[in-house]
Design an enzyme around this catalytic site. Structure first.
Site, PDB file in Angstrom:
ATOM      1  N   GLY A 226       3.743  38.983  21.203  1.00 44.72           N
ATOM      2  CA  GLY A 226       2.398  38.613  20.768  1.00 44.72           C
ATOM      3  C   GLY A 226       2.448  37.421  19.835  1.00 44.72           C
ATOM      4  O   GLY A 226       3.410  36.647  19.832  1.00 44.72           O
ATOM      5  N   GLU A 248       9.016  38.689  20.353  1.00 44.20           N
ATOM      6  CA  GLU A 248       8.798  37.568  21.282  1.00 44.20           C
ATOM      7  C   GLU A 248       7.452  36.971  20.915  1.00 44.20           C
ATOM      8  O   GLU A 248       6.406  37.563  21.202  1.00 44.20           O
ATOM      9  CB  GLU A 248       8.788  38.077  22.731  1.00 44.20           C
ATOM     10  CG  GLU A 248      10.109  38.665  23.196  1.00 44.20           C
ATOM     11  CD  GLU A 248      11.155  37.594  23.483  1.00 44.20           C
ATOM     12  OE1 GLU A 248      10.836  36.389  23.440  1.00 44.20           O
ATOM     13  OE2 GLU A 248      12.308  37.971  23.740  1.00 44.20           O
ATOM     14  N   CYS A 282       3.097  32.181  27.051  1.00 37.07           N
ATOM     15  CA  CYS A 282       3.940  31.791  25.921  1.00 37.07           C
ATOM     16  C   CYS A 282       4.788  30.593  26.297  1.00 37.07           C
ATOM     17  O   CYS A 282       5.037  29.710  25.487  1.00 37.07           O
ATOM     18  CB  CYS A 282       4.830  32.958  25.515  1.00 37.07           C
ATOM     19  SG  CYS A 282       5.848  33.581  26.846  1.00 37.07           S
ATOM     20  N   GLU A 383      -0.220  26.395  18.027  1.00 38.80           N
ATOM     21  CA  GLU A 383      -0.073  26.799  19.425  1.00 38.80           C
ATOM     22  C   GLU A 383      -1.461  26.748  20.067  1.00 38.80           C
ATOM     23  O   GLU A 383      -2.405  27.329  19.531  1.00 38.80           O
ATOM     24  CB  GLU A 383       0.469  28.225  19.521  1.00 38.80           C
ATOM     25  CG  GLU A 383       0.523  28.717  20.976  1.00 38.80           C
ATOM     26  CD  GLU A 383       0.987  30.168  21.124  1.00 38.80           C
ATOM     27  OE1 GLU A 383       0.596  31.014  20.301  1.00 38.80           O
ATOM     28  OE2 GLU A 383       1.736  30.445  22.078  1.00 38.80           O
TER      29      GLU A 383
HETATM   30  P1  NAD Z   1      -1.540  39.617  19.401  1.00 37.33           P
HETATM   31  O1  NAD Z   1      -0.439  39.460  18.417  1.00 37.33           O
HETATM   32  O2  NAD Z   1      -2.938  39.470  18.932  1.00 37.33           O
HETATM   33  O3  NAD Z   1      -1.483  41.064  20.090  1.00 37.33           O
HETATM   34  C1  NAD Z   1      -0.327  41.517  20.769  1.00 37.33           C
HETATM   35  C2  NAD Z   1      -0.283  43.038  20.715  1.00 37.33           C
HETATM   36  O4  NAD Z   1      -0.098  43.440  19.347  1.00 37.33           O
HETATM   37  C3  NAD Z   1      -1.555  43.721  21.205  1.00 37.33           C
HETATM   38  O5  NAD Z   1      -1.210  44.893  21.917  1.00 37.33           O
HETATM   39  C4  NAD Z   1      -2.253  44.076  19.891  1.00 37.33           C
HETATM   40  O6  NAD Z   1      -3.144  45.167  20.019  1.00 37.33           O
HETATM   41  C5  NAD Z   1      -1.062  44.425  19.019  1.00 37.33           C
HETATM   42  N1  NAD Z   1      -1.306  44.342  17.567  1.00 37.33           N
HETATM   43  C6  NAD Z   1      -2.203  43.568  16.907  1.00 37.33           C
HETATM   44  N2  NAD Z   1      -2.113  43.782  15.586  1.00 37.33           N
HETATM   45  C7  NAD Z   1      -1.142  44.703  15.389  1.00 37.33           C
HETATM   46  C8  NAD Z   1      -0.582  45.327  14.230  1.00 37.33           C
HETATM   47  N3  NAD Z   1      -1.011  45.073  13.006  1.00 37.33           N
HETATM   48  N4  NAD Z   1       0.433  46.217  14.406  1.00 37.33           N
HETATM   49  C9  NAD Z   1       0.893  46.503  15.644  1.00 37.33           C
HETATM   50  N5  NAD Z   1       0.390  45.947  16.776  1.00 37.33           N
HETATM   51  C10 NAD Z   1      -0.602  45.054  16.654  1.00 37.33           C
HETATM   52  O7  NAD Z   1      -1.206  38.593  20.580  1.00 37.33           O
HETATM   53  P2  NAD Z   1      -2.102  38.266  21.865  1.00 37.33           P
HETATM   54  O8  NAD Z   1      -3.230  37.394  21.453  1.00 37.33           O
HETATM   55  O9  NAD Z   1      -2.370  39.523  22.615  1.00 37.33           O
HETATM   56  O10 NAD Z   1      -1.061  37.425  22.752  1.00 37.33           O
HETATM   57  C11 NAD Z   1      -0.937  36.043  22.732  1.00 37.33           C
HETATM   58  C12 NAD Z   1       0.285  35.626  21.929  1.00 37.33           C
HETATM   59  O11 NAD Z   1       1.457  36.218  22.487  1.00 37.33           O
HETATM   60  C13 NAD Z   1       0.546  34.121  21.978  1.00 37.33           C
HETATM   61  O12 NAD Z   1       0.893  33.680  20.701  1.00 37.33           O
HETATM   62  C14 NAD Z   1       1.731  34.002  22.932  1.00 37.33           C
HETATM   63  O13 NAD Z   1       2.502  32.832  22.781  1.00 37.33           O
HETATM   64  C15 NAD Z   1       2.486  35.240  22.613  1.00 37.33           C
HETATM   65  N6  NAD Z   1       3.394  35.597  23.716  1.00 37.33           N
HETATM   66  C16 NAD Z   1       4.738  35.466  23.519  1.00 37.33           C
HETATM   67  C17 NAD Z   1       5.618  35.750  24.576  1.00 37.33           C
HETATM   68  C18 NAD Z   1       7.111  35.599  24.418  1.00 37.33           C
HETATM   69  O14 NAD Z   1       7.842  36.102  25.269  1.00 37.33           O
HETATM   70  N7  NAD Z   1       7.597  34.940  23.384  1.00 37.33           N
HETATM   71  C19 NAD Z   1       5.107  36.180  25.809  1.00 37.33           C
HETATM   72  C20 NAD Z   1       3.720  36.309  25.959  1.00 37.33           C
HETATM   73  C21 NAD Z   1       2.867  36.027  24.897  1.00 37.33           C
END
Ligand code: NAD
Length: 482
Positions: A226, A248, A282, A383
């Site tokens: 995330g 990640e 990502c 980003e």
């Molecule tokens: P996000 O961080 O908002 O959410 C990701 C997950 O975390 C969701 O399931 C969300 O409900 C959960 N979450 C949110 N707050 C939390 C907390 N306090 N404690 C535990 N869990 C929590 O990210 P997003 O908007 O869903 O995804 C987009 C981001 O993910 C972008 O920055 C992207 O680059 C990144 N990403 C990285 C990779 C990689 O492999 N490096 C792959 C895909 C996406």
């Protein structure tokens, strides 16, 4: 076709509502309409799933569940259900049906790959003694897996397959806006014979279900994908128990186009790298550095090709780019572009929502190209998780690499050149976890067979490949002899 209300949480091998009966709506980003309702899981549900996973691990250690056979069986079932899974994903996530099919294919391949993989220990003869050491890889225990919305099933699949193949148990929390395809796929794991409790899915919010996974003492590891900001919060929460984390996180991946590049192929790669999944990957290309001698030609060709992108509902066969996933995400991209342009950048294409009134209730944004970009602008410094690309002109490779590295992120990078020396220099000097050389991006800049992860603030640890599997193990050394 009709699925749903219906997809429930998957806890201890059963499909269940949330313990307090709460549910919420999942919305189609292409038109704002309700796709389905789903259980709003809570802390109690997460606790129950973790307890079941803990018990299952103890039980399965004794019975030795045949995970390779189960992963092999689920591979076949995923392939049989490709259309249904892909349709659900397009409806909840927004990407085109072609892109969803690609993701389901990757999901199946991931299961097949890990079905044949085992963590390997080793034997070491200790120098100057008769001692023999055995280095063992043991399952890490119960894992909390937290997944984002951009590639909901592919990212979940890589965590589940590697974790199960390593002999660990897992509780998955999908993003709250994309739970349906994940829940549907649990029917396939059940049919393939996954033992009760070894694999669980709890739906709901990050602040409740997600944080419980991190804080609960029975989870030994968190595998999170995330945003970088959320990753930092998870690391903070995990620190009090020194819990293992794989993070990640975000990326702002540069693509370098050298003067000798195959221009059409580089344009193709840029187009695919930036606009697939409406720019929400990502590993998507997020900054472009083009040698000045070819920049005008490159920009003209890229603009022509981007103009031909057909923005629309991902369920329609003519659509080549779907909506941004949510209104707030679309607004964020729009604000990044507006601020960059008002800071002096030139808008070459897009920079707005579509004019088509039929798309008015979805979260669409037109493919956007921007040049003359200030290095402190939001599009270069942050980003951009949407269909907008800043193009920067550079004198040569040294300048391109220096600018590419001037980011807090270090996830991926790519270079287009026919010169092996330039490719090798870029590969060695770019501060990122994955470098693509003249690559058209297969699944999305990554392959399940090789490790993937970030330098700097793009993350900690690696997923995929044998490294991914080993991230779900602990290493134990046993020494024999005196
Ligand atoms: P996000 O961080 O908002 O959410 C990701 C997950 O975390 C969701 O399931 C969300 O409900 C959960 N979450 C949110 N707050 C939390 C907390 N306090 N404690 C535990 N869990 C929590 O990210 P997003 O908007 O869903 O995804 C987009 C981001 O993910 C972008 O920055 C992207 O680059 C990144 N990403 C990285 C990779 C990689 O492999 N490096 C792959 C895909 C996406």
């Amino acid at each position: 076709m009709r699925f749903y209300l219906t997809y429930k949480q998957f806890i201890n091998g059963e499909f269940v509502d949330s313990s307090n009966g709460d549910s919420y709506e999942v919305v189609n980003p292409a038109n704002g309409k309700i796709v389905d309702r789903v259980a709003r899981g809570n802390v109690e549900d997460a606790k129950a799933a973790i307890d079941y996973a803990h018990d299952a691990l103890k039980r399965e250690k004794a019975t030795k569940a045949n995970i390779p056979r189960i992963l092999q069986a689920v591979t076949g079932l995923i392939r049989e259900h490709e259309t249904e899974l892909a349709t659900i994903m397009t409806l909840e996530q927004g990407k085109t049906l072609v892109e969803s099919r690609g993701e389901i294919k990757f999901f199946a391949h991931t299961m097949e790959y890990y079905a044949g993989l085992k963590a390997r220990g080793s034997q070491v003869q200790i120098s100057d003694s008769t001692k023999l050491a055995v280095v063992e890889k043991e399952p890490v225990g119960v894992v909390g897996a937290i997944v984002p919305w951009n590639n909901p099933i592919l990212l979940m699949g890589a965590k589940v397959a590697a974790c199960l193949a390593a002999g660990s148990a897992i509780v998955v929390k999908p993003a709250s806006t994309t739970p349906l395809s994940t829940l549907k796929s649990m029917e396939l794991f059940k049919e393939a014979g996954i033992p009760k409790g070894l694999l669980n899915v709890v739906t709901g919010l990050g602040e409740t279900v997600g944080e419980e996974l991190v804080k609960n003492p029975k989870t030994r590891k968190i595998s999170f994908t995330g945003e970088t900001a959320t990753g930092k919060r998870i690391m903070e929460l995990a620190a009090s128990q020194l819990k293992r984390v794989t993070l990640e996180l975000g990326g702002s991946n540069p693509l370098i186009v050298c003067a000798d590049a195959d221009l059409d192929a580089a344009v193709n790669a840029t187009l695919n790298g930036r606009f697939r999944n409406a720019g929400q990957g990502c590993m998507c290309v997020k900054r472009t550095f083009v040698f000045e001698s070819i920049a005008p030609k490159f920009i003209t060709k890229l603009r022509e090709r981007a103009l031909a992108i057909k923005v629309g509902d991902g369920m329609k066969s003519e659509t080549t780019m779907g909506p941004v996933h949510s209104r707030s995400q679309r607004n964020k991209v729009e604000a990044q572009v507006d601020s960059t342009v008002s800071g002096g950048a030139t808008l070459v294409l897009g920079g707005k929502e579509p004019d088509d009134p039929d798309l008015g209730s979805g979260y669409f944004y037109m493919p956007t190209l921007v040049t003359d970009v200030d290095e402190n602008s939001k599009l270069l410094a942050e980003e951009c998780f949407g269909p907008a690309l800043p193009i920067v002109t550079v004198k040569g490779l040294d300048e391109a690499i220096e600018k590419a590295n001037s980011s807090i992120y270090g996830l991926g990078a790519s270079i287009w050149t026919k010169d092996l020396g330039s490719a090798k220099k870029a590969a060695s000097e770019l501060e990122v976890g994955t470098v693509l050389v003249n690559s058209l991006y297969g699944a999305g800049g990554w392959e399940i067979e090789v490790p993937m992860g970030g330098y700097k603030q793009s993350g900690i640890g690696r997923e995929y490949g044998i490294e991914g599997l080993e991230s779900y193990t602990e290493t134990k050394t046993v020494i024999f002899g005196s």
